[in-house]
Design a protein around this motif. Structure first.
Motif, short mmCIF file in Angstrom:
data_model
loop_
_atom_site.label_atom_id
_atom_site.label_comp_id
_atom_site.label_asym_id
_atom_site.label_seq_id
_atom_site.Cartn_x
_atom_site.Cartn_y
_atom_site.Cartn_z
N VAL A 180 36.22 -38.09 -10.13
CA VAL A 180 36.85 -37.53 -8.70
C VAL A 180 38.24 -35.59 -8.93
CG1 VAL A 180 39.29 -38.19 -7.14
CG2 VAL A 180 37.78 -40.04 -8.26
N ILE B 220 33.48 -32.24 -2.97
CA ILE B 220 34.10 -34.06 -1.96
C ILE B 220 32.50 -33.57 -0.99
CG2 ILE B 220 35.23 -33.09 0.24
CD1 ILE B 220 37.51 -31.52 -1.21
N GLU C 80 29.85 -33.76 -1.28
CA GLU C 80 29.51 -35.26 -2.23
C GLU C 80 29.68 -36.66 -2.18
OE1 GLU C 80 26.34 -33.37 -5.94
OE2 GLU C 80 27.85 -34.35 -6.22
N TRP C 81 30.84 -36.84 -2.19
CA TRP C 81 31.73 -37.95 -1.23
C TRP C 81 31.17 -38.23 -0.06
CZ3 TRP C 81 36.57 -36.50 -2.57
CH2 TRP C 81 37.80 -36.12 -3.69
N ASN C 82 31.80 -37.00 0.75
CA ASN C 82 30.67 -37.00 2.50
C ASN C 82 29.75 -37.19 2.29
OD1 ASN C 82 33.84 -36.62 2.86
ND2 ASN C 82 33.18 -34.37 3.50
N VAL D 245 33.74 -42.97 -6.25
CA VAL D 245 33.26 -42.79 -4.95
C VAL D 245 31.64 -43.93 -4.41
CG1 VAL D 245 32.95 -41.52 -2.90
CG2 VAL D 245 35.16 -40.74 -4.89
N TYR D 246 31.42 -43.81 -4.92
CA TYR D 246 29.98 -44.46 -4.77
C TYR D 246 30.43 -46.12 -5.23
CZ TYR D 246 26.02 -47.13 -6.14
OH TYR D 246 24.31 -47.46 -6.20
N THR E 217 32.18 -46.53 -1.54
CA THR E 217 31.05 -47.29 -1.07
C THR E 217 30.09 -48.52 -0.92
OG1 THR E 217 28.70 -46.36 -1.90
CG2 THR E 217 30.68 -44.60 -0.28
#
Length: 247
Positions: free
Chosen positions: A102, A107, A109-111, A157-158, A161
């Motif tokens: 994190v 960012i 790639e987060w999106n 983050v993965y 999701t």
């Protein structure tokens, strides 16, 4: 792929079908007699897979697809209806996995993960659910991950999701009395997921681990086929499939 010997009515739509789990699922279900409709961004790759499925005796068609664009998803579903008449199954498989901490603040790639992994799944549901409700039957299969069951460093983050995909799937299952909903949660699986984006060292480590113990994509395809093949009164809610050596 062996020549199909059993006939099934209604199309099976598969997103992210140009490689990995999506491609393996298309090939396997076609070999069992299901008419498959493939979607992904790489139209040339889809065409090659469709040609090979047809040469082996299966029924297959395709359309270029961007799951982050609701209009693209609706056009994909519309094209499948034109070819096959009815839609029986949607396999929401498209996904990306650019892993990093994190604190790296990647960012964009987060999106991307939110847009493809979660929003793309929602778009697929939005495009087929009214049709399935109207016809009184249907099956939505959402490909999550064991990362939707646990969180590891570099996968926050993965995992977020995939936790969301599992929550969405369970909520939809409870809301609908006519549409079956299945979560497929694979462990390490041989695919192209680690080949784009993310922290280079992290992605290399995951590729190495996958090479050593990863499942073939065909194993996940067989799990999907098991869920699809159950009678309409049976809803396989979740299948977790890991390599034996994965902990």
């Amino acid at each position: 792929m062996t020549t199909a010997t059993t006939s099934h009515d209604g199309a099976v739509l598969i997103t992210g079908a140009s490689s990995g789990i999506g491609e393996a699922t298309a090939r396997h279900l076609a070999s069992l007699g299901y008419p498959v409709f493939l979607g992904a961004r790489r139209a040339d790759r889809l065409t090659a897979i469709v040609d090979e499925i047809r040469e082996a005796g299966g029924r297959a068609d395709s359309r270029q697809l961007d799951v982050t664009d609701i209009d693209s998803v609706r056009a994909f579903v519309g094209a499948a209806r034109e070819v096959n008449g009815t839609i029986e199954v949607l396999v929401n498989n498209a996904g990306v996995m650019p892993l990093s901490t994190v604190s790296a603040l990647r960012i964009d790639e987060w999106n991307q993960m939110i847009d493809v992994n979660l929003r793309g799944t929602l778009h697929g549901i939005a495009a087929v659910l009214p049709l399935m409700e109207a016809q009184g039957r249907g099956h939505i299969i959402n490909v999550a991950s064991v990362s939707g069951l646990r969180v590891d460093p570099t996968a926050a983050v993965y995992s977020a999701t995939k936790f969301a995909v599992r929550a969405l799937s369970e909520g939809l299952r409870q809301e609908s009395t006519v549409v079956r909903v299945t979560i497929i949660s694979p462990g390490f699986t041989v695919s192209e997921l680690t080949e784009q984006g993310g922290d280079a060292d992290t992605q290399a480590a995951v590729r190495e681990a996958t090479a050593q113990l990863g499942l073939p994509a065909s194993a996940v395809a067989e799990a999907i086929a098991y869920a699809v093949s159950q009678p309409s009164s049976v809803d396989v809610n979740e299948i977790i499939v890991r390599p034996t050596l994965q902990r």
